[in-house]
Scaffold this active site. Structure first.
Site, short mmCIF file in Angstrom:
data_model
loop_
_atom_site.label_atom_id
_atom_site.label_comp_id
_atom_site.label_asym_id
_atom_site.label_seq_id
_atom_site.Cartn_x
_atom_site.Cartn_y
_atom_site.Cartn_z
N SER A 144 -0.61 -8.71 -5.02
CA SER A 144 -0.25 -7.28 -5.05
C SER A 144 -0.73 -6.52 -6.29
O SER A 144 -0.50 -5.32 -6.40
CB SER A 144 1.26 -7.11 -4.89
OG SER A 144 1.61 -7.29 -3.55
N LYS B 240 -2.68 -3.44 -5.63
CA LYS B 240 -2.07 -2.12 -5.46
C LYS B 240 -2.31 -1.21 -6.67
O LYS B 240 -2.22 0.01 -6.55
CB LYS B 240 -0.56 -2.26 -5.21
CG LYS B 240 -0.23 -2.94 -3.87
CD LYS B 240 1.27 -2.96 -3.61
CE LYS B 240 1.61 -3.53 -2.24
NZ LYS B 240 1.66 -4.99 -2.21
N SER C 239 6.64 -2.91 -4.13
CA SER C 239 5.40 -3.53 -3.65
C SER C 239 5.26 -3.42 -2.13
O SER C 239 5.16 -4.41 -1.41
CB SER C 239 5.34 -4.99 -4.08
OG SER C 239 4.00 -5.41 -4.17
#
Length: 475
Positions: A65, A68, A312
């Site tokens: 993640s 991101k 997330s």
């Protein structure tokens, strides 16, 4: 509150770089959980971007993640922090004697934050216009994006999870966490031993069918529940046991076909307002001559970034990728969106030739990013007007409030790091990552990117990261 003031220092004390490197190297060489794993680490001075520590910083690794960070920066740059998603209600019919003669269309334009209450508002507006009956069909239009629902490398085993939910331009969320394309299921024990558990679904909808195979057991019994959504259907079977008087459990499950899910909620809202629908509920394309009767706008992108980054949210990441593709290239697809993202990242001094970008969320095990490129991004974005919004969206170490601490709320609670680390976490099987900003003991802000790959247990990677960050913070 402007987070800039809390994290970017006015002075720049000299770092004991040699000592820092020595301590980090020792941990990397000696920690048993890193045996056979790969650690890519890049640490920079936040003031001038100078690399002050590097360990395999140019080696491409799976970012999980931490991807991101790229998606959020590109979206802020392309769309702007005030960007909102629109949902339109349209008709090609006419209203006569409290009857809408014609079809009613709901055109989704990517809003991942639509709640049941928003559909209620749409229905209430139609009632205010005097509509009590619709002779035609209720048609959902999700053509703002393409019809590919899953990113290219999403594991089949993630299909029923909320973090692997389908992406559609017309979708709905169960709560203010905005897990679009999912429902929240709450299971509580029955009143007596032997009773079935009590199941509640949010939003309250018959779009999903629950098969309740749970049992309430003795106080000292085992609490174990499993949820299984049948492939290509919305039948969810819940099995397992809950001890009597024990605390309930919440689980989020991705639905099959979010467009129809949104339509089911809107149909329900119409019925609750006493508006009778004669036709069917189906999907289609809004005709060009249809007129808008209601427009709903989402919260601003700067606000959406908080649940997106703190919690997330994979769905938000993929929606933003498709939205960038739609806005810049006229096509709401992963392919076009990732092209836009790559072009945008190059403006931040990122070497896109060394990246493999497969999605916006990092769920793919094929994504590849060097830690030096993540730390470079974190240096470059400090110059942007939207940087306070970007920084505000990052989880804060040890901050217990969910929408502040996010994925770091139960980590790094020691006095050296609590409230001093603003960072994005990342986890996929065998991978743990964290990149962000830390205010050190000497009052300096450092940027770090730590990427741990090929771990035996990704959970143990978090402990290693916390130790590494603690070393950085103590300088």
């Amino acid at each position: 509150m402007c987070f800039l003031a809390t994290i970017l220092p006015q002075t720049q004390p000299v770092l004991a770089v040699d000592n820092l490197a020595q301590q980090l190297n020792q941990l990397l060489n000696e920690d048993p959980d890193l045996k056979g794993a790969i650690a890519g680490i890049s640490i920079r001075n936040a003031t001038n971007g100078e690399v002050i520590y590097d360990h395999l910083g140019d080696v491409r690794l799976r970012p999980a993640s931490n991807m991101k960070l790229f998606t959020a920066a590109a979206a802020l740059s392309v769309l702007g922090e005030d960007y909102t998603f629109k949902t339109e209600v349209l008709t090609d019919g006419t209203i006569k004697k409290k009857t809408l003669q014609g079809d009613l269309y709901v055109k989704g334009k990517g809003d991942p934050t639509l709640l049941k209450e928003d559909f209620d508002k749409m229905a209430a507006d139609l009632k205010t216009m005097g509509i009590q009956k619709i002779t035609g069909h209720l048609i959902g239009d999700d053509t703002w994006y393409d019809d590919i629902r899953y990113s290219v490398d999403l594991p089949w085993s993630d299909e029923q999870t909320y973090y692997g939910a389908q992406i559609s331009a017309l979708t709905a969320s169960p709560t203010h966490d905005y897990d679009s394309g999912s429902v929240m299921i709450e299971v509580k024990p029955g009143n007596h031993e032997g009773d079935k558990g009590e199941v509640a679904v949010t939003p309250n909808t018959d779009f999903v069918k629950i098969i309740n195979q749970t049992a309430t057991v003795a106080k000292d019994g085992k609490k174990k529940l499993t949820y299984e959504r049948e492939h290509a259907k919305n039948t969810i079977t819940i099995t397992g046991t809950l001890p009597v008087k024990s605390k309930g459990e919440k689980e989020w499950i991705g639905v099959w076909e979010p467009t129809r899910y949104a339509l089911a909620l809107f149909k329900q809202s119409l019925a609750e307002q006493g508006i009778q629908l004669s036709g069917k509920v189906k999907t289609g394309t809004t005709p060009t001559e249809a007129k808008i009767v209601h427009t709903h706008s989402s919260i601003k992108l700067s606000e959406l970034l908080v649940p997106f980054m703190k919690l997330s949210n994979n769905g938000h990441a993929e929606t933003l990728v498709k939205e960038m593709g739609r806005v810049v290239k006229g096509e709401g697809s992963w392919e076009k969106g990732l092209e836009v993202m790559e072009a945008e990242l190059a403006k931040f001094g990122i070497n896109t030739e060394t990246l493999v970008l497969r999605d916006g969320s990092g769920i793919s095990h094929v994504n590849l990013v060097p830690s030096s490129q993540l730390s470079q991004l974190l240096v470059a974005v400090q110059q942007q007007s939207w940087f306070p919004a970007f920084l505000h969206s990052l989880p804060v170490a040890g901050a217990s409030e969910k929408m502040e601490g996010g994925s770091l709320r139960n980590r790094m609670k020691g006095p050296d790091v609590r409230g001093k680390v603003f960072a994005k976490t990342g986890t996929i099987s065998t991978v743990s990552t964290i990149s962000g900003y830390v205010t050190t003991k000497s009052g300096q802000t450092l940027i770090f990117s730590i990427m741990l790959n090929n771990l035996m247990e990704d959970a143990k990677g978090k402990k290693v990261e916390d130790k590494l960050i603690s070393i950085i913070a103590s300088h």
